[in-house]
Design a protein around this motif. Structure first.
Motif, PDB file in Angstrom:
ATOM      1  N   ALA A   1       0.710  -1.239  -0.019  1.00  0.00           N
ATOM      2  CA  ALA A   1      -0.058  -0.188  -0.149  1.00  0.00           C
ATOM      3  C   ALA A   1       0.797   1.258   0.080  1.00  0.00           C
ATOM      4  O   ALA A   1       0.381   2.235  -0.565  1.00  0.00           O
ATOM      5  CB  ALA A   1      -0.915   0.136   1.147  1.00  0.00           C
ATOM      6  N   ARG A   2       1.888   1.269   0.721  1.00  0.00           N
ATOM      7  CA  ARG A   2       2.804   2.412   0.547  1.00  0.00           C
ATOM      8  C   ARG A   2       3.483   2.610  -0.657  1.00  0.00           C
ATOM      9  O   ARG A   2       3.603   3.932  -1.115  1.00  0.00           O
ATOM     10  CB  ARG A   2       3.793   2.022   1.818  1.00  0.00           C
ATOM     11  CG  ARG A   2       3.685   2.286   3.264  1.00  0.00           C
ATOM     12  CD  ARG A   2       4.540   2.060   4.132  1.00  0.00           C
ATOM     13  NE  ARG A   2       4.173   1.934   5.545  1.00  0.00           N
ATOM     14  CZ  ARG A   2       4.286   1.111   6.245  1.00  0.00           C
ATOM     15  NH1 ARG A   2       4.371  -0.079   5.645  1.00  0.00           N
ATOM     16  NH2 ARG A   2       3.695   1.211   7.663  1.00  0.00           N
ATOM     17  N   LEU A   3       3.832   1.716  -1.321  1.00  0.00           N
ATOM     18  CA  LEU A   3       4.311   1.702  -2.592  1.00  0.00           C
ATOM     19  C   LEU A   3       3.338   2.211  -3.659  1.00  0.00           C
ATOM     20  O   LEU A   3       3.633   3.134  -4.321  1.00  0.00           O
ATOM     21  CB  LEU A   3       4.986   0.278  -3.243  1.00  0.00           C
ATOM     22  CG  LEU A   3       6.383  -0.178  -2.820  1.00  0.00           C
ATOM     23  CD1 LEU A   3       6.518  -1.384  -3.059  1.00  0.00           C
ATOM     24  CD2 LEU A   3       7.294   0.672  -3.326  1.00  0.00           C
ATOM     25  N   ASP A   4       1.968   1.668  -3.505  1.00  0.00           N
ATOM     26  CA  ASP A   4       1.256   2.237  -4.413  1.00  0.00           C
ATOM     27  C   ASP A   4       0.667   3.650  -4.136  1.00  0.00           C
ATOM     28  O   ASP A   4       0.131   4.224  -4.987  1.00  0.00           O
ATOM     29  CB  ASP A   4      -0.165   1.156  -4.691  1.00  0.00           C
ATOM     30  CG  ASP A   4       0.345  -0.099  -4.940  1.00  0.00           C
ATOM     31  OD1 ASP A   4       1.264  -0.266  -5.776  1.00  0.00           O
ATOM     32  OD2 ASP A   4      -0.381  -1.058  -4.785  1.00  0.00           O
ATOM     33  N   ALA A   5       0.986   4.025  -2.952  1.00  0.00           N
ATOM     34  CA  ALA A   5       0.390   5.524  -2.667  1.00  0.00           C
ATOM     35  C   ALA A   5       1.461   6.258  -3.288  1.00  0.00           C
ATOM     36  O   ALA A   5       1.086   7.473  -3.734  1.00  0.00           O
ATOM     37  CB  ALA A   5       0.597   5.532  -1.266  1.00  0.00           C
ATOM     38  N   ILE A   6       2.632   5.830  -3.730  1.00  0.00           N
ATOM     39  CA  ILE A   6       3.700   6.710  -4.342  1.00  0.00           C
ATOM     40  C   ILE A   6       3.220   6.633  -5.872  1.00  0.00           C
ATOM     41  O   ILE A   6       3.477   7.576  -6.759  1.00  0.00           O
ATOM     42  CB  ILE A   6       5.028   6.024  -4.179  1.00  0.00           C
ATOM     43  CG1 ILE A   6       5.422   6.413  -2.747  1.00  0.00           C
ATOM     44  CG2 ILE A   6       6.282   6.983  -4.937  1.00  0.00           C
ATOM     45  CD1 ILE A   6       6.783   5.638  -2.216  1.00  0.00           C
ATOM     46  N   ARG A   7       3.403   5.655  -6.543  1.00  0.00           N
ATOM     47  CA  ARG A   7       2.748   5.330  -7.900  1.00  0.00           C
ATOM     48  C   ARG A   7       1.980   4.071  -7.863  1.00  0.00           C
ATOM     49  O   ARG A   7       2.545   3.088  -7.549  1.00  0.00           O
ATOM     50  CB  ARG A   7       4.046   5.110  -8.460  1.00  0.00           C
ATOM     51  CG  ARG A   7       3.841   5.452 -10.075  1.00  0.00           C
ATOM     52  CD  ARG A   7       3.554   4.213 -10.785  1.00  0.00           C
ATOM     53  NE  ARG A   7       4.767   3.273 -10.962  1.00  0.00           N
ATOM     54  CZ  ARG A   7       4.760   2.033 -11.237  1.00  0.00           C
ATOM     55  NH1 ARG A   7       3.434   1.407 -11.517  1.00  0.00           N
ATOM     56  NH2 ARG A   7       5.742   0.956 -11.196  1.00  0.00           N
ATOM     57  N   PRO A   8       0.720   4.215  -8.344  1.00  0.00           N
ATOM     58  CA  PRO A   8      -0.241   2.975  -8.379  1.00  0.00           C
ATOM     59  C   PRO A   8       0.274   1.796  -9.266  1.00  0.00           C
ATOM     60  O   PRO A   8       1.220   2.021 -10.135  1.00  0.00           O
ATOM     61  CB  PRO A   8      -1.569   3.408  -9.297  1.00  0.00           C
ATOM     62  CG  PRO A   8      -1.320   5.051  -8.937  1.00  0.00           C
ATOM     63  CD  PRO A   8      -0.187   5.334  -8.926  1.00  0.00           C
ATOM     64  N   ASP A   9       0.250   0.465  -8.618  1.00  0.00           N
ATOM     65  CA  ASP A   9       0.746  -0.548  -9.274  1.00  0.00           C
ATOM     66  C   ASP A   9       2.195  -0.957  -9.184  1.00  0.00           C
ATOM     67  O   ASP A   9       2.798  -1.611  -9.622  1.00  0.00           O
ATOM     68  CB  ASP A   9       0.434  -0.842 -10.859  1.00  0.00           C
ATOM     69  CG  ASP A   9      -0.921  -0.977 -11.000  1.00  0.00           C
ATOM     70  OD1 ASP A   9      -1.632  -1.740 -10.306  1.00  0.00           O
ATOM     71  OD2 ASP A   9      -1.558  -0.425 -11.875  1.00  0.00           O
ATOM     72  N   SER A  10       2.903  -0.093  -8.155  1.00  0.00           N
ATOM     73  CA  SER A  10       4.326  -0.382  -7.843  1.00  0.00           C
ATOM     74  C   SER A  10       4.663  -1.621  -7.117  1.00  0.00           C
ATOM     75  O   SER A  10       5.783  -2.332  -7.552  1.00  0.00           O
ATOM     76  CB  SER A  10       4.929   0.770  -7.003  1.00  0.00           C
ATOM     77  OG  SER A  10       4.951   2.110  -7.716  1.00  0.00           O
ATOM     78  N   ALA A  11       3.508  -1.925  -6.438  1.00  0.00           N
ATOM     79  CA  ALA A  11       3.996  -3.322  -5.608  1.00  0.00           C
ATOM     80  C   ALA A  11       3.641  -4.219  -6.395  1.00  0.00           C
ATOM     81  O   ALA A  11       4.573  -5.203  -6.536  1.00  0.00           O
ATOM     82  CB  ALA A  11       2.695  -3.424  -4.636  1.00  0.00           C
ATOM     83  N   ARG A  12       2.998  -4.405  -7.718  1.00  0.00           N
ATOM     84  CA  ARG A  12       2.695  -5.198  -8.754  1.00  0.00           C
ATOM     85  C   ARG A  12       4.130  -5.516  -9.567  1.00  0.00           C
ATOM     86  O   ARG A  12       4.884  -6.566  -9.692  1.00  0.00           O
ATOM     87  CB  ARG A  12       1.609  -5.029  -9.567  1.00  0.00           C
ATOM     88  CG  ARG A  12       1.583  -5.965 -10.795  1.00  0.00           C
ATOM     89  CD  ARG A  12       0.564  -5.659 -11.767  1.00  0.00           C
ATOM     90  NE  ARG A  12      -0.629  -5.462 -11.081  1.00  0.00           N
ATOM     91  CZ  ARG A  12      -1.725  -4.914 -11.852  1.00  0.00           C
ATOM     92  NH1 ARG A  12      -1.739  -4.871 -13.305  1.00  0.00           N
ATOM     93  NH2 ARG A  12      -3.098  -4.783 -11.242  1.00  0.00           N
ATOM     94  N   ASP A  13       4.644  -4.388  -9.910  1.00  0.00           N
ATOM     95  CA  ASP A  13       5.826  -4.206 -10.773  1.00  0.00           C
ATOM     96  C   ASP A  13       6.980  -4.553  -9.893  1.00  0.00           C
ATOM     97  O   ASP A  13       7.847  -5.418 -10.356  1.00  0.00           O
ATOM     98  CB  ASP A  13       6.021  -2.778 -11.323  1.00  0.00           C
ATOM     99  CG  ASP A  13       5.071  -2.626 -12.255  1.00  0.00           C
ATOM    100  OD1 ASP A  13       4.440  -3.244 -12.934  1.00  0.00           O
ATOM    101  OD2 ASP A  13       4.707  -1.109 -12.394  1.00  0.00           O
ATOM    102  N   LEU A  14       7.047  -4.281  -8.538  1.00  0.00           N
ATOM    103  CA  LEU A  14       8.197  -4.660  -7.643  1.00  0.00           C
ATOM    104  C   LEU A  14       8.263  -6.303  -7.456  1.00  0.00           C
ATOM    105  O   LEU A  14       9.105  -6.821  -7.650  1.00  0.00           O
ATOM    106  CB  LEU A  14       8.439  -4.047  -6.497  1.00  0.00           C
ATOM    107  CG  LEU A  14       9.396  -4.289  -5.458  1.00  0.00           C
ATOM    108  CD1 LEU A  14      10.708  -3.980  -6.028  1.00  0.00           C
ATOM    109  CD2 LEU A  14       9.061  -3.543  -4.192  1.00  0.00           C
ATOM    110  N   ALA A  15       6.969  -6.946  -7.257  1.00  0.00           N
ATOM    111  CA  ALA A  15       6.832  -8.240  -7.147  1.00  0.00           C
ATOM    112  C   ALA A  15       7.377  -9.109  -8.197  1.00  0.00           C
ATOM    113  O   ALA A  15       8.206 -10.064  -8.131  1.00  0.00           O
ATOM    114  CB  ALA A  15       5.463  -8.641  -6.544  1.00  0.00           C
ATOM    115  N   SER A  16       6.823  -8.529  -9.580  1.00  0.00           N
ATOM    116  CA  SER A  16       7.413  -9.074 -10.620  1.00  0.00           C
ATOM    117  C   SER A  16       8.764  -9.040 -10.880  1.00  0.00           C
ATOM    118  O   SER A  16       9.412 -10.179 -11.540  1.00  0.00           O
ATOM    119  CB  SER A  16       6.662  -8.561 -11.781  1.00  0.00           C
ATOM    120  OG  SER A  16       6.925  -9.036 -13.071  1.00  0.00           O
TER     121      SER A  16
END
Length: 233
Positions: free
Chosen positions: A95-110
């Protein structure tokens, strides 16, 4: 010790609890939301050292996510279940990542799944390479042709690995690969853009060009034919 199969198809965007899977996962098509994503407008990833230093919150969020991912990977490597507080920590980090840029968590996990070494880098605060990898995962996730490139490459590798296992008489490993490929093919219906791009590349997937059924169904049928040939040997 049994041989470890090649990983499953990762086309760039599958959400995860953050740990690179030892067994591989299904297709990563870019159609599933990541933890913490609230559907805001897509924004660019900061890819330069200056931008990272200008926004320490991004670096801190990446490091926190990586540390939780490393904890989860350690548990899974020992055959232990992921604990509830770890799942909560991962959701909060995403959630903290996505608050900075949406879908950041998805991209980081990938990015972590494609290159597990990035996890260790990020846990120490060395996020420059991680951010660049996230930018690449974002590019692939938003481009159906790029996702198709990744799908075709991974599918071909898995086909080859499966054939090698069958020729070596390792039916258990071959069947495990077949199930991964079946799961990958079955997930294509969630990404119509990717399936459309793959239809134009049917020959590269050892398929005939068809208009009556989906690429996912055609790939699943091809796996069944391959299994029948393997059982008849």
């Amino acid at each position: 010790m049994p041989r470890r199969e090649k990983g499953a198809i990762n086309t760039g965007s599958e959400p995860a609890l953050g740990s690179p899977s030892r067994e591989g996962g299904p297709i990563n098509t870019g159609s599933e939301p990541a933890l913490g994503n609230h559907g805001r407008k897509e924004g660019p990833i900061n890819t330069t050292s200056r931008l990272i230093s200008d926004q320490p919150t991004q670096a801190t969020a990446i490091q926190r996510y990586a540390r939780v991912a490393a904890d989860i990977e350690q548990m899974q490597s020992k055959g232990l279940p992921v604990l509830a507080h770890q799942e909560t920590a991962m959701r909060q980090a995403g959630a903290r990542l996505d608050a900075i840029r949406p879908d950041s968590a998805r991209d980081l996990a990938s990015a972590f799944r494609r290159d597990p070494k990035l996890v260790e880098q990020a846990t120490t605060g060395n996020v420059g390479g991680v951010v660049r990898a996230m930018a690449e995962e974002q590019r692939v996730r938003l481009d159906p042709e790029a996702r198709a490139d990744r799908f075709v490459e991974s599918w071909q590798k898995m086909q080859q690995a499966r054939a090698e296992r069958e020729q070596a008489g390792d039916g258990t490993s071959a069947e495990r690969l077949r199930k991964r490929m079946e799961k990958a093919a079955g997930g294509l219906h969630r990404d119509p853009q990717l399936e459309s791009a793959l239809r134009r590349r049917a020959p590269e997937l050892a398929l005939k060009r068809e208009s009556e059924r989906s690429i996912g169904d055609a790939l699943s049928s091809s796996l069944d034919r391959g299994r029948d040939r393997g059982m008849s040997r």
